[in-house]
Design a protein around this motif. Structure first.
Motif, mmCIF file in Angstrom:
data_model
loop_
_atom_site.group_PDB
_atom_site.id
_atom_site.type_symbol
_atom_site.label_atom_id
_atom_site.label_comp_id
_atom_site.label_asym_id
_atom_site.label_seq_id
_atom_site.Cartn_x
_atom_site.Cartn_y
_atom_site.Cartn_z
ATOM 1 N N GLN A 197 0.842 -1.196 0.000
ATOM 2 C CA GLN A 197 0.000 0.000 0.000
ATOM 3 C C GLN A 197 0.882 1.253 0.000
ATOM 4 O O GLN A 197 0.565 2.237 -0.659
ATOM 5 N N ARG A 206 2.347 1.812 -3.467
ATOM 6 C CA ARG A 206 1.252 2.215 -4.350
ATOM 7 C C ARG A 206 0.906 3.686 -4.120
ATOM 8 O O ARG A 206 0.737 4.459 -5.054
ATOM 9 N N LYS A 265 -6.667 4.165 -15.691
ATOM 10 C CA LYS A 265 -6.982 2.852 -15.102
ATOM 11 C C LYS A 265 -6.274 2.824 -13.756
ATOM 12 O O LYS A 265 -5.079 3.114 -13.666
ATOM 13 N N ASN A 266 -7.009 2.531 -12.708
ATOM 14 C CA ASN A 266 -6.476 2.609 -11.353
ATOM 15 C C ASN A 266 -5.204 1.797 -11.172
ATOM 16 O O ASN A 266 -5.012 0.755 -11.806
ATOM 17 N N GLU A 277 -2.987 -0.826 -9.602
ATOM 18 C CA GLU A 277 -3.261 -2.109 -8.962
ATOM 19 C C GLU A 277 -1.960 -2.843 -8.713
ATOM 20 O O GLU A 277 -0.993 -2.685 -9.475
ATOM 21 N N LEU A 278 -1.942 -3.664 -7.676
ATOM 22 C CA LEU A 278 -0.783 -4.505 -7.413
ATOM 23 C C LEU A 278 -0.653 -5.533 -8.518
ATOM 24 O O LEU A 278 -1.648 -6.079 -9.002
ATOM 25 N N ASP A 279 0.576 -5.803 -8.923
ATOM 26 C CA ASP A 279 0.822 -6.853 -9.898
ATOM 27 C C ASP A 279 0.322 -8.169 -9.306
ATOM 28 O O ASP A 279 0.601 -8.476 -8.142
ATOM 29 N N PRO A 280 -0.439 -8.952 -10.069
ATOM 30 C CA PRO A 280 -1.016 -10.178 -9.505
ATOM 31 C C PRO A 280 0.009 -11.269 -9.176
ATOM 32 O O PRO A 280 -0.306 -12.203 -8.452
ATOM 33 N N LEU A 301 3.471 -2.905 -9.980
ATOM 34 C CA LEU A 301 2.152 -2.299 -10.114
ATOM 35 C C LEU A 301 1.775 -2.219 -11.587
ATOM 36 O O LEU A 301 2.658 -2.252 -12.467
ATOM 37 N N THR A 302 0.484 -2.115 -11.859
ATOM 38 C CA THR A 302 -0.010 -1.872 -13.214
ATOM 39 C C THR A 302 -1.037 -0.750 -13.153
ATOM 40 O O THR A 302 -1.732 -0.597 -12.151
ATOM 41 N N PHE A 303 -1.118 0.042 -14.221
ATOM 42 C CA PHE A 303 -2.081 1.132 -14.307
ATOM 43 C C PHE A 303 -2.058 1.662 -15.729
ATOM 44 O O PHE A 303 -1.306 1.170 -16.580
#
Length: 198
Positions: A4, A7, A27-28, A30-33, A43-45
């Motif tokens: 967090q 991020r 696009k929000n 998000e944590l990489d899965p 992270l991805t966005f």
């Protein structure tokens, strides 16, 4: 929670550095899965509808620069190996790699640590050219090393020395490097010149 924190740090950078230059999150974040990506701040966005994969470069004691892993797991319907695979051109438009360091300066016998921070913004076309992203003619890579302007030797022998190949890699990377100042401000003109290269 560490995830967090990084991020939130990225979101703050995007608001302070990117928004004034006309780039907004579409696009929000998000944590990489992939759980293993957490050690690289994965992270991805999206910004302005460009898909971004974000990593933090990890400084290692034995070599100059910073290392990052960029890979994904094969699709569940893929019948081959479950080994990590490189990203392909459909997975991203840009790879953002944030790097940080502390340089030491002496001022009349006082030691002052000067934080350094920057962001590599690599367009997917460059990643294809350098064989990092997989294509029909290149298998791609699952990790590589970045060399910010402050990269230097970490020792006297072996892999600790900033080698000729490392300096060559740094030369193609530096045009895609943007310094981040202490207020999270960046050079908006350079940002735009890189983003328009997609």
């Amino acid at each position: 929670m560490l995830s967090q924190k990084y991020r939130d740090e990225l979101e703050s950078l995007l608001i302070k550095g990117f928004t004034p230059a006309g780039y907004n999150v579409t696009k929000n974040i998000e944590l990489d899965p992939i759980p293993e990506s957490a050690q690289y701040g994965g992270l991805t966005f999206s910004i302005n509808d460009h898909n971004i994969i974000y990593r933090k470069g990890k400084v290692t004691a034995d070599r100059p620069g910073a290392f990052l892993a960029i890979w994904q797991r094969p699709s569940p319907c893929y019948s081959g190996s479950h080994k990590p695979i490189p990203y392909s051109t459909n997975d991203l438009d840009f790879l953002f790699v944030q790097v940080e360091a502390h340089s030491v300066s002496t001022n009349k016998d006082n030691v002052i640590e000067i934080p350094q921070s920057g962001l590599f913004i690599f367009p997917v076309s460059l990643l294809v050219k350098k064989g990092i992203i997989s294509t029909d003619i290149s298998k791609g890579k699952t990790g590589f090393r970045v060399f910010p302007p402050w990269s230097d030797d970490r020792g006297e022998v072996g892999t600790q020395v900033f080698s000729a190949s490392g300096r060559k890699t740094q030369r193609w990377q530096l045009p895609y490097f943007i310094e981040i100042d202490e207020n999270s401000s960046i050079d908006a003109g350079k940002l735009t010149s890189i983003i328009t290269q997609k």
